[in-house]
Scaffold this motif. Structure first.
Motif, PDB file in Angstrom:
ATOM      1  N   ALA A 137       7.302  -9.580  45.918  1.00 36.32           N
ATOM      2  CA  ALA A 137       8.748  -9.648  46.120  1.00 36.32           C
ATOM      3  C   ALA A 137       9.296 -10.984  45.610  1.00 36.32           C
ATOM      4  O   ALA A 137      10.359 -11.032  44.982  1.00 36.32           O
ATOM      5  N   ASP A 138       8.558 -12.064  45.861  1.00 32.75           N
ATOM      6  CA  ASP A 138       9.008 -13.379  45.405  1.00 32.75           C
ATOM      7  C   ASP A 138       9.019 -13.463  43.876  1.00 32.75           C
ATOM      8  O   ASP A 138       9.928 -14.045  43.281  1.00 32.75           O
ATOM      9  N   GLU A 191      16.870  -5.547  45.834  1.00 34.08           N
ATOM     10  CA  GLU A 191      16.243  -6.807  45.426  1.00 34.08           C
ATOM     11  C   GLU A 191      16.735  -7.273  44.053  1.00 34.08           C
ATOM     12  O   GLU A 191      16.419  -8.380  43.626  1.00 34.08           O
ATOM     13  N   ARG A 194      20.169  -9.200  45.623  1.00 36.18           N
ATOM     14  CA  ARG A 194      20.082 -10.316  46.565  1.00 36.18           C
ATOM     15  C   ARG A 194      19.932 -11.698  45.936  1.00 36.18           C
ATOM     16  O   ARG A 194      20.485 -12.669  46.461  1.00 36.18           O
ATOM     17  N   THR A 215       7.234  -1.427  49.493  1.00 34.63           N
ATOM     18  CA  THR A 215       6.439  -2.652  49.387  1.00 34.63           C
ATOM     19  C   THR A 215       5.284  -2.562  50.375  1.00 34.63           C
ATOM     20  O   THR A 215       5.328  -1.812  51.345  1.00 34.63           O
ATOM     21  N   PRO A 224       0.021 -14.483  52.739  1.00 28.81           N
ATOM     22  CA  PRO A 224       0.614 -13.141  52.796  1.00 28.81           C
ATOM     23  C   PRO A 224       1.658 -12.938  51.692  1.00 28.81           C
ATOM     24  O   PRO A 224       2.457 -13.830  51.413  1.00 28.81           O
ATOM     25  N   VAL A 225       1.597 -11.768  51.079  1.00 30.12           N
ATOM     26  CA  VAL A 225       2.598 -11.413  50.057  1.00 30.12           C
ATOM     27  C   VAL A 225       3.060  -9.971  50.311  1.00 30.12           C
ATOM     28  O   VAL A 225       2.377  -9.192  50.980  1.00 30.12           O
ATOM     29  N   LEU A 226       4.211  -9.655  49.757  1.00 32.00           N
ATOM     30  CA  LEU A 226       4.677  -8.268  49.743  1.00 32.00           C
ATOM     31  C   LEU A 226       4.577  -7.768  48.310  1.00 32.00           C
ATOM     32  O   LEU A 226       5.262  -8.283  47.423  1.00 32.00           O
TER      33      LEU A 226
END
Lengths: 331, 331
Positions: A137-138, A191, A194, A215, A224-226
């Motif tokens: 997501a990042d 996303e 945003r 996700t 942790p990641v999504l």
């Protein structure tokens, strides 16, 4: 306690004395020509915010929802997110040599819009997956941020974030100044909006509702990641808009702003159920000179059923050419 | 302009002069005993809100997320929502005579918790569907509102909304007073919490994240409604919590509060990724006298892996018996 009460009273008097005349003298919607459309907005805000008025609405219930594409920013000649997809396919092509001979990628790389259209929804979903999934997501947020800073609209040669409608920015600010909470409710990717919506519209991420893919939470190198997956999670369009509103906001808006048939159910949900004052508005793209003119026959932002419904339900229909002094801030 | 600037300066001085000593004298967490747990909270808030502090966080990024069951209110001897389901099955039984001889309904009507447990997740999903679906979103909201007003906890004989943890209410208020935006992120049903969460916690519907079933937009007698369908939409628990946070909030929280293994990934997502000051807290139920004592072996609110992770990650672990002066406001 007395000191505090006295102080409050003093502050109140001072604030009223200084602020009220200033507010009264300033036109909150300077890019709107005087007329029925503008008056319908200011009248609704006046009625719902004046204590004692039968239409008064407590501040926490002043929820306003805005479509994005074609309502807050430009959607012609193609949705901005489609331009993003096409650019991303081009950018990723060197790492995917097979795309040169594989549809729908080939159509994008050849600039063959006819072949792309022929690939239909299935083709688009494949392009979505290839450009929107497979990263965290990042990472996706950074890709969008970089792209939106660099991309230019083909007609105006401006960043898309400058192709937002100045009169609508004024409506957003005006509503917020009157205690409304403003939300985006868009068919576009949640996303995708945003990363820039707060800067451009003053709307924070938690007030953006949109379409999404699934996700998955993962630990990667102990962090942790999504991960973004190539699966549709939710389509926030048409009958999906009231669903998305209920899911994210959890209460009924009292004002809805849209521009196409994709906004019909959102406008119905906002104005035709529940009690109390309600407001619906449709931006009608009538200005071929300053922007684009399109409605019932358009492939992008088709406005047909919702235009008929507007007359029946007394929603405000904005004639962009007539009602707006300017479309964009730079004009 | 000069007048406005001068006024602002005056207001600022007046406000600081009057407010600051008042704030400094008042304990924001009066139901907490002095100790490491309490200090960890006040220290985090002080560091993240003091301009110039290396840990300072701008106000719009002060996002705090709270689990609900076992973190903000009671979850023993069974989740409140399960008590709701059982009550609803009993209330609906006269209209469903077949339930008398059909599992898992029979188990509920007979008060046979063993048979109910034997029906497993499949049984629970069926009971969920029978009690949570088949009505509009508005109708369900009213059912919840009526039930929560009438239901009583079996041990305390109080409404569930009074069985909220007073020390945690103080944390919510304290964070909000310091510019934090507080969200619920619960495995419980989003529409089960929204009808009362604002009144009880001061958390508005749009700041409640939870599990959900699907809804469908329909026109009924010319009015739009959202019908609740007997299909799971999203489970906001364990790895689902970071997914729900991203979906609804769209940015990383800087503080997370939980009490069970269901909160582990939310705590990881909050504290182990991104940069800057982070805060994690676990409510450890150690008070069999004033509430309940349970952790690693409990079927409800099992706290095992997350307790181990707390030590490694330096999350605050609240010892309810030792750290809280009182558990509920009425004590």
């Amino acid at each position: 306690m007395i000191r505090t009460a006295a102080l409050r009273a003093l502050l109140f008097i001072v604030l009223v004395a200084f602020s009220y005349p200033a507010l009264a003298q300033t036109d909150p919607l300077p890019s709107w020509n005087d007329g029925a459309a503008k008056t319908s907005i200011t009248d609704f805000v006046a009625r719902t915010t004046a204590q004692g008025n039968p239409d008064f609405v407590p501040q926490d219930q002043r929820i306003a929802v805005f479509d994005n594409d074609g309502t807050l920013w430009i959607e012609q000649p193609m949705y901005v997110q489609l331009a993003f997809i096409l650019d991303r396919v081009r950018a990723l092509a060197p790492q995917n040599p097979a795309w040169k001979s594989k549809q729908p990628y080939k159509a994008v790389l050849d600039g063959d819009m006819k072949a792309l259209a022929a690939s239909g929804e299935k083709g688009l979903v494949e392009l979505m997956a290839a450009t929107h999934a497979g990263m965290t997501a990042d990472e996706f947020s950074k890709i969008v941020t970089d792209w939106i800073a660099a991309a230019r609209h083909p007609k105006f040669n401006k960043p898309y974030t400058e192709l937002v409608y100045q009169p609508m920015l004024e409506v957003l600010a005006y509503l917020r100044a009157n205690g409304f909470k403003t939300f985006i409710v868009s068919g576009g990717g949640i996303e995708f909006m945003r990363p820039w919506a707060e800067k451009v519209y003053g709307i924070p991420p938690e007030q953006v509702v949109g379409s999404s893919i699934k996700t998955r939470f993962e630990m990667r190198d102990g962090r942790p990641v999504l991960m973004r997956l190539p699966q549709i999670n939710f389509i926030d369009d048409k009958t999906g808009k009231p669903v998305g509103i209920n899911q994210h906001i959890g209460r009924r808006p009292i004002a809805a702003f849209g521009n196409s048939d994709g906004d019909l159910e959102m406008l119905q949900w906002t104005t035709m159920s529940g009690s109390g004052a309600r407001f619906g508005l449709i931006v009608h793209h009538t200005d071929a000179e300053r922007e684009y003119a399109y409605d019932r026959q358009s492939h992008v932002g088709k406005l047909d059923k919702a235009l008929d419904a507007a007359a029946i339900n007394k929603w405000t229909v904005v004639d962009m050419k007539k009602d707006w002094k300017r479309v964009f801030a730079f004009q």
